[in-house]
Design a protein around this motif. Structure first.
Motif, PDB file in Angstrom:
ATOM      1  N   ASP A  25       0.849  -1.182   0.000  1.00 21.04           N
ATOM      2  CA  ASP A  25       0.000   0.000   0.000  1.00 21.04           C
ATOM      3  C   ASP A  25       0.885   1.234   0.000  1.00 21.04           C
ATOM      4  O   ASP A  25       1.870   1.316   0.727  1.00 21.04           O
ATOM      5  CB  ASP A  25      -0.924   0.023   1.223  1.00 21.04           C
ATOM      6  N   ILE A  26       0.525   2.202  -0.818  1.00 23.90           N
ATOM      7  CA  ILE A  26       1.306   3.417  -0.969  1.00 23.90           C
ATOM      8  C   ILE A  26       0.642   4.543  -0.186  1.00 23.90           C
ATOM      9  O   ILE A  26      -0.535   4.843  -0.402  1.00 23.90           O
ATOM     10  CB  ILE A  26       1.437   3.801  -2.458  1.00 23.90           C
ATOM     11  N   PHE A  27       1.405   5.141   0.714  1.00 20.41           N
ATOM     12  CA  PHE A  27       0.949   6.313   1.466  1.00 20.41           C
ATOM     13  C   PHE A  27       1.661   7.536   0.892  1.00 20.41           C
ATOM     14  O   PHE A  27       2.878   7.552   0.768  1.00 20.41           O
ATOM     15  CB  PHE A  27       1.290   6.161   2.950  1.00 20.41           C
ATOM     16  N   PHE A  28       0.897   8.556   0.549  1.00 24.64           N
ATOM     17  CA  PHE A  28       1.462   9.768  -0.036  1.00 24.64           C
ATOM     18  C   PHE A  28       1.814  10.810   1.015  1.00 24.64           C
ATOM     19  O   PHE A  28       2.472  11.798   0.712  1.00 24.64           O
ATOM     20  CB  PHE A  28       0.483  10.360  -1.053  1.00 24.64           C
ATOM     21  N   TYR A  45       4.395   0.500   1.881  1.00 26.21           N
ATOM     22  CA  TYR A  45       4.480  -0.422   3.013  1.00 26.21           C
ATOM     23  C   TYR A  45       3.848  -1.751   2.633  1.00 26.21           C
ATOM     24  O   TYR A  45       2.807  -1.783   1.979  1.00 26.21           O
ATOM     25  CB  TYR A  45       3.738   0.141   4.228  1.00 26.21           C
ATOM     26  N   GLU A  46       4.463  -2.846   3.072  1.00 25.26           N
ATOM     27  CA  GLU A  46       3.845  -4.146   2.900  1.00 25.26           C
ATOM     28  C   GLU A  46       2.789  -4.327   3.968  1.00 25.26           C
ATOM     29  O   GLU A  46       3.001  -3.983   5.139  1.00 25.26           O
ATOM     30  CB  GLU A  46       4.868  -5.268   3.023  1.00 25.26           C
ATOM     31  N   VAL A  47       1.653  -4.858   3.558  1.00 28.91           N
ATOM     32  CA  VAL A  47       0.576  -5.204   4.483  1.00 28.91           C
ATOM     33  C   VAL A  47       0.353  -6.707   4.358  1.00 28.91           C
ATOM     34  O   VAL A  47       0.144  -7.222   3.264  1.00 28.91           O
ATOM     35  CB  VAL A  47      -0.722  -4.437   4.146  1.00 28.91           C
ATOM     36  N   VAL A  48       0.425  -7.402   5.481  1.00 37.02           N
ATOM     37  CA  VAL A  48       0.230  -8.850   5.507  1.00 37.02           C
ATOM     38  C   VAL A  48      -1.112  -9.127   6.173  1.00 37.02           C
ATOM     39  O   VAL A  48      -1.357  -8.676   7.293  1.00 37.02           O
ATOM     40  CB  VAL A  48       1.365  -9.554   6.283  1.00 37.02           C
ATOM     41  N   VAL A  49      -1.979  -9.857   5.469  1.00 40.38           N
ATOM     42  CA  VAL A  49      -3.290 -10.224   6.001  1.00 40.38           C
ATOM     43  C   VAL A  49      -3.348 -11.748   6.088  1.00 40.38           C
ATOM     44  O   VAL A  49      -3.153 -12.435   5.092  1.00 40.38           O
ATOM     45  CB  VAL A  49      -4.433  -9.708   5.095  1.00 40.38           C
ATOM     46  N   GLU A  50      -3.583 -12.252   7.291  1.00 40.29           N
ATOM     47  CA  GLU A  50      -3.730 -13.697   7.494  1.00 40.29           C
ATOM     48  C   GLU A  50      -5.211 -14.014   7.621  1.00 40.29           C
ATOM     49  O   GLU A  50      -5.939 -13.327   8.335  1.00 40.29           O
ATOM     50  CB  GLU A  50      -2.987 -14.149   8.744  1.00 40.29           C
ATOM     51  N   GLU A  51      -5.634 -15.065   6.919  1.00 47.57           N
ATOM     52  CA  GLU A  51      -7.028 -15.511   6.971  1.00 47.57           C
ATOM     53  C   GLU A  51      -7.048 -17.015   7.163  1.00 47.57           C
ATOM     54  O   GLU A  51      -6.192 -17.720   6.643  1.00 47.57           O
ATOM     55  CB  GLU A  51      -7.748 -15.143   5.672  1.00 47.57           C
ATOM     56  N   THR A  67      -3.849  -8.725  10.816  1.00 44.09           N
ATOM     57  CA  THR A  67      -3.340  -7.805   9.799  1.00 44.09           C
ATOM     58  C   THR A  67      -2.083  -7.160  10.366  1.00 44.09           C
ATOM     59  O   THR A  67      -2.066  -6.729  11.522  1.00 44.09           O
ATOM     60  CB  THR A  67      -4.378  -6.713   9.462  1.00 44.09           C
ATOM     61  N   TYR A  68      -1.035  -7.111   9.550  1.00 42.34           N
ATOM     62  CA  TYR A  68       0.241  -6.552   9.982  1.00 42.34           C
ATOM     63  C   TYR A  68       0.736  -5.529   8.966  1.00 42.34           C
ATOM     64  O   TYR A  68       0.572  -5.710   7.763  1.00 42.34           O
ATOM     65  CB  TYR A  68       1.315  -7.640  10.104  1.00 42.34           C
ATOM     66  N   LEU A  69       1.377  -4.486   9.465  1.00 43.92           N
ATOM     67  CA  LEU A  69       2.053  -3.503   8.631  1.00 43.92           C
ATOM     68  C   LEU A  69       3.549  -3.725   8.826  1.00 43.92           C
ATOM     69  O   LEU A  69       4.032  -3.783   9.960  1.00 43.92           O
ATOM     70  CB  LEU A  69       1.674  -2.081   9.050  1.00 43.92           C
ATOM     71  N   THR A  77      13.570  -4.171  10.519  1.00 44.44           N
ATOM     72  CA  THR A  77      12.208  -4.316   9.998  1.00 44.44           C
ATOM     73  C   THR A  77      11.329  -4.870  11.100  1.00 44.44           C
ATOM     74  O   THR A  77      11.687  -5.843  11.763  1.00 44.44           O
ATOM     75  CB  THR A  77      12.191  -5.260   8.782  1.00 44.44           C
ATOM     76  N   GLU A  78      10.159  -4.230  11.279  1.00 43.29           N
ATOM     77  CA  GLU A  78       9.205  -4.667  12.295  1.00 43.29           C
ATOM     78  C   GLU A  78       7.894  -5.063  11.631  1.00 43.29           C
ATOM     79  O   GLU A  78       7.486  -4.475  10.644  1.00 43.29           O
ATOM     80  CB  GLU A  78       8.884  -3.529  13.261  1.00 43.29           C
ATOM     81  N   ARG A  79       7.243  -6.040  12.231  1.00 46.33           N
ATOM     82  CA  ARG A  79       5.899  -6.426  11.808  1.00 46.33           C
ATOM     83  C   ARG A  79       4.962  -5.953  12.910  1.00 46.33           C
ATOM     84  O   ARG A  79       4.943  -6.510  14.003  1.00 46.33           O
ATOM     85  CB  ARG A  79       5.828  -7.939  11.630  1.00 46.33           C
ATOM     86  N   ARG A  80       4.186  -4.892  12.617  1.00 41.90           N
ATOM     87  CA  ARG A  80       3.295  -4.306  13.617  1.00 41.90           C
ATOM     88  C   ARG A  80       1.861  -4.765  13.374  1.00 41.90           C
ATOM     89  O   ARG A  80       1.308  -4.569  12.292  1.00 41.90           O
ATOM     90  CB  ARG A  80       3.350  -2.786  13.559  1.00 41.90           C
ATOM     91  N   LYS A  81       1.260  -5.346  14.406  1.00 42.93           N
ATOM     92  CA  LYS A  81      -0.127  -5.788  14.297  1.00 42.93           C
ATOM     93  C   LYS A  81      -1.038  -4.564  14.321  1.00 42.93           C
ATOM     94  O   LYS A  81      -0.883  -3.680  15.160  1.00 42.93           O
ATOM     95  CB  LYS A  81      -0.493  -6.736  15.435  1.00 42.93           C
TER      96      LYS A  81
END
Length: 101
Positions: A25-28, A45-51, A67-69, A77-81
Protein backbone atom coordinates in the motif's frame (compact mmCIF):
# COMPACT_ATOMS: atom_id res chain seq x y z
CA UNK A 1 -6.06 3.50 -2.01
CA UNK A 2 -3.09 2.69 -4.18
CA UNK A 3 -1.71 -0.82 -4.16
CA UNK A 4 1.72 -1.69 -5.51
CA UNK A 5 1.34 -5.48 -5.78
CA UNK A 6 -0.48 -8.49 -4.37
CA UNK A 7 0.88 -11.93 -3.51
CA UNK A 8 -1.19 -14.77 -2.08
CA UNK A 9 0.05 -18.04 -0.64
CA UNK A 10 -1.04 -20.74 1.78
CA UNK A 11 0.70 -21.94 4.91
CA UNK A 12 -0.34 -25.05 6.78
CA UNK A 13 0.06 -24.81 10.56
CA UNK A 14 -1.24 -28.13 11.86
CA UNK A 15 -4.42 -29.31 10.17
CA UNK A 16 -5.86 -25.90 9.26
CA UNK A 17 -5.05 -23.89 6.18
CA UNK A 18 -4.18 -20.24 6.53
CA UNK A 19 -4.33 -17.89 3.57
CA UNK A 20 -1.70 -15.15 3.67
CA UNK A 21 -1.97 -12.14 1.39
CA UNK A 22 0.82 -9.60 1.03
CA UNK A 23 0.30 -6.35 -0.80
CA UNK A 24 2.05 -3.02 -1.02
CA UNK A 25 0.00 0.00 0.00
CA UNK A 26 1.31 3.42 -0.97
CA UNK A 27 0.95 6.31 1.47
CA UNK A 28 1.46 9.77 -0.04
CA UNK A 29 1.61 11.55 3.34
CA UNK A 30 3.11 10.81 6.77
CA UNK A 31 0.61 8.95 8.97
CA UNK A 32 -0.02 7.45 12.39
CA UNK A 33 -1.89 4.34 13.40
CA UNK A 34 -4.25 4.05 16.37
CA UNK A 35 -2.34 3.16 19.53
CA UNK A 36 1.08 3.79 17.92
CA UNK A 37 2.90 7.02 18.85
CA UNK A 38 5.25 6.90 15.84
CA UNK A 39 4.65 9.10 12.81
CA UNK A 40 5.43 6.90 9.83
CA UNK A 41 6.80 8.56 6.69
CA UNK A 42 5.09 8.52 3.30
CA UNK A 43 6.09 5.54 1.16
CA UNK A 44 5.19 2.00 0.19
CA UNK A 45 4.48 -0.42 3.01
CA UNK A 46 3.84 -4.15 2.90
CA UNK A 47 0.58 -5.20 4.48
CA UNK A 48 0.23 -8.85 5.51
CA UNK A 49 -3.29 -10.22 6.00
CA UNK A 50 -3.73 -13.70 7.49
CA UNK A 51 -7.03 -15.51 6.97
CA UNK A 52 -8.17 -18.93 8.10
CA UNK A 53 -10.31 -21.34 6.12
CA UNK A 54 -13.80 -21.70 7.57
CA UNK A 55 -14.51 -25.40 7.92
CA UNK A 56 -17.78 -27.18 7.26
CA UNK A 57 -19.18 -24.93 4.53
CA UNK A 58 -20.20 -26.07 1.04
CA UNK A 59 -18.03 -23.28 -0.45
CA UNK A 60 -14.62 -21.80 0.28
CA UNK A 61 -14.68 -18.93 2.75
CA UNK A 62 -11.98 -17.29 4.84
CA UNK A 63 -12.00 -15.13 7.97
CA UNK A 64 -9.36 -12.49 8.70
CA UNK A 65 -7.36 -13.47 11.76
CA UNK A 66 -4.60 -10.82 11.73
CA UNK A 67 -3.34 -7.81 9.80
CA UNK A 68 0.24 -6.55 9.98
CA UNK A 69 2.05 -3.50 8.63
CA UNK A 70 5.72 -4.10 7.80
CA UNK A 71 7.75 -1.08 8.91
CA UNK A 72 11.43 -0.67 8.04
CA UNK A 73 13.39 1.98 9.93
CA UNK A 74 16.86 2.51 11.32
CA UNK A 75 18.25 -0.67 9.77
CA UNK A 76 15.58 -3.02 11.13
CA UNK A 77 12.21 -4.32 10.00
CA UNK A 78 9.20 -4.67 12.30
CA UNK A 79 5.90 -6.43 11.81
CA UNK A 80 3.29 -4.31 13.62
CA UNK A 81 -0.13 -5.79 14.30
CA UNK A 82 -2.89 -3.39 13.26
CA UNK A 83 -6.63 -3.56 12.87
CA UNK A 84 -8.07 -3.80 9.37
CA UNK A 85 -10.45 -0.91 10.16
CA UNK A 86 -7.58 1.36 11.26
CA UNK A 87 -5.67 0.56 8.07
CA UNK A 88 -8.68 1.36 5.87
CA UNK A 89 -9.29 4.63 7.76
CA UNK A 90 -5.69 5.79 7.39
CA UNK A 91 -5.61 4.86 3.69
CA UNK A 92 -8.91 6.70 3.06
CA UNK A 93 -7.67 9.79 4.88
CA UNK A 94 -4.40 9.71 2.91
CA UNK A 95 -6.26 9.36 -0.40
CA UNK A 96 -8.64 12.22 0.49
CA UNK A 97 -5.66 14.47 1.22
CA UNK A 98 -4.11 13.62 -2.15
CA UNK A 99 -7.40 14.30 -3.99
CA UNK A 100 -7.76 17.70 -2.24
CA UNK A 101 -4.36 18.84 -3.51
Amino acid sequence: MTQASLQTFFVEPGDEYTLVQVDGDIFFNPFTLSGDPDVLPAGTYEVVVEEELLQGLSFLAYRKTATYLIVASKGRTERRKISWNDLEAVLSQDQATVEDN
